[in-house]
Structures are given as structure tokens and as C-alpha cells.
Design a protein around this motif. Structure first.
Motif, PDB file in Angstrom:
ATOM      1  N   VAL A  53       0.852  -1.191   0.000  1.00 48.04           N
ATOM      2  CA  VAL A  53       0.000   0.000   0.000  1.00 48.04           C
ATOM      3  C   VAL A  53       0.885   1.238   0.000  1.00 48.04           C
ATOM      4  O   VAL A  53       1.781   1.376   0.844  1.00 48.04           O
ATOM      5  CB  VAL A  53      -0.933   0.026   1.225  1.00 48.04           C
ATOM      6  CG1 VAL A  53      -1.683   1.359   1.301  1.00 48.04           C
ATOM      7  CG2 VAL A  53      -1.917  -1.134   1.179  1.00 48.04           C
ATOM      8  N   ALA A  54       0.644   2.132  -0.960  1.00 45.98           N
ATOM      9  CA  ALA A  54       1.375   3.398  -1.029  1.00 45.98           C
ATOM     10  C   ALA A  54       0.376   4.545  -1.056  1.00 45.98           C
ATOM     11  O   ALA A  54      -0.410   4.657  -2.002  1.00 45.98           O
ATOM     12  CB  ALA A  54       2.268   3.442  -2.262  1.00 45.98           C
ATOM     13  N   PRO A  55       0.364   5.387  -0.027  1.00 46.12           N
ATOM     14  CA  PRO A  55      -0.533   6.543  -0.053  1.00 46.12           C
ATOM     15  C   PRO A  55       0.117   7.739  -0.738  1.00 46.12           C
ATOM     16  O   PRO A  55       1.344   7.836  -0.806  1.00 46.12           O
ATOM     17  CB  PRO A  55      -0.725   6.841   1.438  1.00 46.12           C
ATOM     18  CG  PRO A  55       0.589   6.455   2.047  1.00 46.12           C
ATOM     19  CD  PRO A  55       1.074   5.252   1.249  1.00 46.12           C
ATOM     20  N   ASP A  56      -0.720   8.636  -1.252  1.00 46.73           N
ATOM     21  CA  ASP A  56      -0.294  10.022  -1.411  1.00 46.73           C
ATOM     22  C   ASP A  56      -0.372  10.594  -0.001  1.00 46.73           C
ATOM     23  O   ASP A  56      -1.454  10.638   0.596  1.00 46.73           O
ATOM     24  CB  ASP A  56      -1.252  10.800  -2.318  1.00 46.73           C
ATOM     25  CG  ASP A  56      -1.091  10.470  -3.790  1.00 46.73           C
ATOM     26  OD1 ASP A  56       0.009  10.040  -4.186  1.00 46.73           O
ATOM     27  OD2 ASP A  56      -2.067  10.646  -4.543  1.00 46.73           O
ATOM     28  N   GLN A  57       0.742  10.998   0.568  1.00 46.22           N
ATOM     29  CA  GLN A  57       0.701  11.500   1.928  1.00 46.22           C
ATOM     30  C   GLN A  57       0.011  12.869   1.979  1.00 46.22           C
ATOM     31  O   GLN A  57      -0.187  13.514   0.939  1.00 46.22           O
ATOM     32  CB  GLN A  57       2.108  11.558   2.508  1.00 46.22           C
ATOM     33  CG  GLN A  57       2.745  10.163   2.597  1.00 46.22           C
ATOM     34  CD  GLN A  57       3.938  10.120   3.518  1.00 46.22           C
ATOM     35  OE1 GLN A  57       3.797  10.093   4.734  1.00 46.22           O
ATOM     36  NE2 GLN A  57       5.114  10.105   2.928  1.00 46.22           N
ATOM     37  N   ARG A  58      -0.376  13.301   3.172  1.00 46.88           N
ATOM     38  CA  ARG A  58      -1.138  14.550   3.278  1.00 46.88           C
ATOM     39  C   ARG A  58      -0.371  15.700   2.610  1.00 46.88           C
ATOM     40  O   ARG A  58       0.853  15.819   2.732  1.00 46.88           O
ATOM     41  CB  ARG A  58      -1.484  14.877   4.725  1.00 46.88           C
ATOM     42  CG  ARG A  58      -0.348  15.212   5.631  1.00 46.88           C
ATOM     43  CD  ARG A  58      -0.874  15.819   6.944  1.00 46.88           C
ATOM     44  NE  ARG A  58      -1.739  14.909   7.690  1.00 46.88           N
ATOM     45  CZ  ARG A  58      -2.617  15.314   8.603  1.00 46.88           C
ATOM     46  NH1 ARG A  58      -2.734  16.600   8.893  1.00 46.88           N
ATOM     47  NH2 ARG A  58      -3.360  14.439   9.265  1.00 46.88           N
ATOM     48  N   GLY A  59      -1.125  16.514   1.860  1.00 47.35           N
ATOM     49  CA  GLY A  59      -0.516  17.617   1.124  1.00 47.35           C
ATOM     50  C   GLY A  59      -0.061  17.253  -0.270  1.00 47.35           C
ATOM     51  O   GLY A  59       0.445  18.106  -1.006  1.00 47.35           O
ATOM     52  N   TYR A  60      -0.255  15.988  -0.662  1.00 46.46           N
ATOM     53  CA  TYR A  60       0.220  15.500  -1.957  1.00 46.46           C
ATOM     54  C   TYR A  60      -0.913  14.876  -2.771  1.00 46.46           C
ATOM     55  O   TYR A  60      -1.834  14.253  -2.215  1.00 46.46           O
ATOM     56  CB  TYR A  60       1.293  14.433  -1.761  1.00 46.46           C
ATOM     57  CG  TYR A  60       2.659  14.943  -1.370  1.00 46.46           C
ATOM     58  CD1 TYR A  60       3.623  15.199  -2.342  1.00 46.46           C
ATOM     59  CD2 TYR A  60       2.985  15.168  -0.036  1.00 46.46           C
ATOM     60  CE1 TYR A  60       4.887  15.656  -2.000  1.00 46.46           C
ATOM     61  CE2 TYR A  60       4.241  15.626   0.321  1.00 46.46           C
ATOM     62  CZ  TYR A  60       5.192  15.862  -0.668  1.00 46.46           C
ATOM     63  OH  TYR A  60       6.440  16.320  -0.322  1.00 46.46           O
ATOM     64  N   GLY A  61      -0.789  14.975  -4.086  1.00 50.90           N
ATOM     65  CA  GLY A  61      -1.631  14.227  -5.010  1.00 50.90           C
ATOM     66  C   GLY A  61      -3.111  14.379  -4.749  1.00 50.90           C
ATOM     67  O   GLY A  61      -3.626  15.470  -4.517  1.00 50.90           O
ATOM     68  N   ARG A  62      -3.803  13.230  -4.777  1.00 55.98           N
ATOM     69  CA  ARG A  62      -5.255  13.213  -4.609  1.00 55.98           C
ATOM     70  C   ARG A  62      -5.694  13.220  -3.152  1.00 55.98           C
ATOM     71  O   ARG A  62      -6.888  13.255  -2.851  1.00 55.98           O
ATOM     72  CB  ARG A  62      -5.838  11.990  -5.327  1.00 55.98           C
ATOM     73  CG  ARG A  62      -5.791  12.085  -6.857  1.00 55.98           C
ATOM     74  CD  ARG A  62      -6.353  10.817  -7.494  1.00 55.98           C
ATOM     75  NE  ARG A  62      -5.320  10.028  -8.135  1.00 55.98           N
ATOM     76  CZ  ARG A  62      -5.495   8.813  -8.622  1.00 55.98           C
ATOM     77  NH1 ARG A  62      -6.679   8.234  -8.519  1.00 55.98           N
ATOM     78  NH2 ARG A  62      -4.511   8.168  -9.211  1.00 55.98           N
ATOM     79  N   SER A  63      -4.747  13.166  -2.228  1.00 51.41           N
ATOM     80  CA  SER A  63      -5.084  13.227  -0.808  1.00 51.41           C
ATOM     81  C   SER A  63      -5.416  14.658  -0.410  1.00 51.41           C
ATOM     82  O   SER A  63      -5.156  15.609  -1.149  1.00 51.41           O
ATOM     83  CB  SER A  63      -3.918  12.701   0.039  1.00 51.41           C
ATOM     84  OG  SER A  63      -3.721  11.320  -0.185  1.00 51.41           O
ATOM     85  N   ASP A  64      -5.990  14.812   0.784  1.00 55.36           N
ATOM     86  CA  ASP A  64      -6.348  16.147   1.256  1.00 55.36           C
ATOM     87  C   ASP A  64      -5.111  16.991   1.520  1.00 55.36           C
ATOM     88  O   ASP A  64      -4.041  16.476   1.890  1.00 55.36           O
ATOM     89  CB  ASP A  64      -7.185  16.048   2.535  1.00 55.36           C
ATOM     90  CG  ASP A  64      -8.626  15.632   2.270  1.00 55.36           C
ATOM     91  OD1 ASP A  64      -9.039  15.640   1.097  1.00 55.36           O
ATOM     92  OD2 ASP A  64      -9.340  15.304   3.247  1.00 55.36           O
TER      93      ASP A  64
END
Length: 320
Positions: A53-64
Motif C-alpha cells: 500500500v502506497a498513499p499520497d501523503q497529506r498535502g500531496y496528489g489526490r489526498s487532502d
């Protein structure tokens, strides 16, 4: 096949990419990147029997992208990893980070060892807290020209990087790669505040073999909201130093792996080469001596995916 979805974490939404089944491996990207920086790792790690699992961390990409600068402290970022592991229905996970993702991974292991099966950092070594706030230290060493200090000028780097996102990313990725340092000489990342950073970075006529136009497409799309959220991580460097005072001289006890390139600018930061040399003595939990990749620059898992995948899979299997 990599699948995508949104997941609720600590009052925000994170976009995640996931593949495979088995022990959970959380992959944490750095700056200026996204989940896509791990696209070479998904298939091999999933095939080796892991849930990746790889998130877009907060402040990046499609994340908030929270508006408040204070919402990007290291404790918020570690909290996101902890909440993500639980939201995925797991109690424990391997945590792997590159660049800024590495301090998040290291501190997750430091603050919540009960939830970490093992931790791996690429480029950025394990944290050992300095004696003074990092921005002040770098300001004194480089007369305010170190890139951390430039990033802390409100709105300045945000505007410079946002004018032409694709060109910004192309220059960043090439300049920090092993391809841009063929002699092996690594320069400190200094910025003339009056000129900006991009003006001094080379712009390649031809992309390195490991960086494709499709990669640039994915990166450019991920910064369609601008760079402010990502830069806010740097704007908490001194606050992180204050918040982590309780863990001064604490060491990571979970099995650990460190991989870096010999042409990477980060391991060449002041004091870092000495730290890397001492790691086997400072960290009894280090699974093996630091792995140095010859000719590799900053983008470790993208420039040298096969070697990184081999090291990660050996580490994950040995500690599952």
C-alpha cells in the motif's frame, strides 16, 4: 494489478494505491513525489507475498491538503501511518520510506514499535536528534542559502515551482539523479534567494532511461493543486525538533534496513556521512550494514529498482 481508493485517516482523506495480499507493507514517498514513485515495487513485492500500500501523503496528489501549516508536523504524519494501518484492518506493518517518507517511517518505528514489523529507509538515514533546531543550524552553515531555508520563505518557492509544474519536476528529478553527477561529485543544494532554485538546475534534452514521459505525466498531474502542502512539511522542521525532544537519544529497536546512493545529495549533507559510517554501532537493530548503490542518485527506488526490490524482499521475508 494496482488498485486505487480513498480512505479516511485522522479527519482527512488519503488516496492509496494497493496490490497483493499477505503481511502489510506501507510505502511512503518523499518530495516532490507521490504514490507513483513506488510503481516499480508493487509487482515484485506483491509477487513475493506481501500486501503493498502506497498513499499520497497529506498535502500531496489526490489526498487532502490541509490549509494550516501546523497540520504537517512529524506527529501528524506518523499519526496518518498509524491510522492507515488500522483502517486497512491490520495491527502491524512493515514501513518503508524514501526521502521525506524515510523520517516518517523511522519515527513510526521509534514512536510505535508495537505496530512495526520492520522499517526501511531509502536516502535519508535513521534520525539522531541534533543539538539545535535544523533551520538555524543550516542558516549558520550556509548563510541562509540552504534549500530548507529557501522553502521556509512563505509563498516564494510555492510560486516559483508552480509556474511550470512539468519543467520544475523535470529539472528536480534530473538534477538530483546519478545521471547529473557523472563524476560522482555531489554539491550541497544551495539557493540564491534572489534568483530562485530552478534557474541553476540543468534541464536535460533527453530524459534518463529510468524517467519516462509517462512518469512525468503522473507527477505533473499529482501537483495540480500546487506545491504548498508539500512545502509545509519543511515549514515544520524546527517544530518537529521541538516535538521530538522526549525521544532524544532514543534508538529504533525494530529490524531496520538503510539503502542509499553514492551520488545522492542527502547522504552528503553536513554530518551525515559520519552518521552513516557509525550506524552499525549506533543501531543494533540494523539488519545489515547500510547498502550503498554505486552511481545512484537521490531517486533510489526509481533509479535502481531491481537492486532495491531485491534488498527489500530479502529484508521483508527475513523479518516476517
Amino acid at each position: 494489478m494496482v488498485e486505487h481508493r480513498m480512505i479516511d485517516v485522522n479527519g482527512i482523506q488519503l488516496h492509496i494505491a494497493e496490490q497483493g495480499s499477505g503481511p502489510l507493507v506501507v510505502l511512503l514517498h518523499g518530495f516532490p513525489e507521490s504514490w507513483h514513485s513506488w510503481h516499480h515495487q508493487f509487482g515484485p513485492l506483491a509477487d513475493a507475498g506481501f500486501r503493498v500500500v502506497a498513499p499520497d501523503q497529506r498535502g500531496y496528489g489526490r489526498s487532502d491538503h490541509p490549509d494550516d501549516v501546523d497540520a504537517y508536523t512529524l506527529l501528524h504524519l506518523v499519526g496518518d501511518v498509524v491510522a492507515l494501518i488500522h483502517a486497512l484492518g491490520e495491527e502491524k506493518a512493515f514501513v518503508v520510506g524514501h526521502d521525506w517518507g524515510a523520517p516518517v517511517a523511522w519515527h513510526t518505528a521509534l514512536l510505535r514499535p508495537d505496530m512495526v514489523l520492520g522499517v526501511a529507509g531509502l536516502s535519508v538515514p535513521p534520525p539522531f536528534r541534533g543539538t539545535q533546531p535544523p533551520l538555524a543550524a543550516m542558516d549558520k552553515l550556509f548563510d541562509g542559502r540552504f534549500y530548507w531555508n529557501y522553502f521556509n520563505r512563505p509563498g516564494v518557492a510555492d510560486a516559483e515551482f508552480g509556474r511550470d509544474v512539468r519543467t520544475t519536476l523535470r529539472k528536480f528529478f534530473y538534477a538530483a539523479s546519478g545521471d547529473a553527477a557523472p563524476t560522482g561529485e555531489v554539491m550541497q543544494p544551495l539557493v540564491d534567494p534572489g534568483q530562485g532554485w530552478l534557474a541553476t538546475l540543468p534541464d536535460p534534452d533527453v530524459l534518463p532511461a529510468w524517467l519516462t514521459e509517462d512518469d512525468l505525466d503522473a507527477l505533473t498531474e499529482s501537483f495540480s493543486h500546487g506545491f504548498t502542502g508539500a512545502l509545509n512539511w519543511y515549514r515544520n522542521l524546527d517544530r518537529n525538533w521541538e516535538l521530538t525532544a522526549a525521544w532524544d537519544n532514543a534508538t529504533i529497536t525494530r529490524p531496520a534496513l538503510y539503502v542509499y546512493g553514492d551520488r545522492d545529495l542527502v547522504p552528503a549533507f553536513p554530518g551525515t556521512p559520519d552518521l552513516i559510517g557509525k550506524l552499525p554501532h549506533l543501531m543494533p537493530s540494523l539488519w545489515r550494514d547500510p547498502i550503498k548503490l554505486t552511481g545512484c542518485g537521490h531517486w533510489t527506488q526509481q533509479e535502481r529498482p531491481d537492486e532495491v526490490n531485491t534488498a527489500l524482499i530479502e529484508f521483508l521475508k527475513a523479518n516476517s
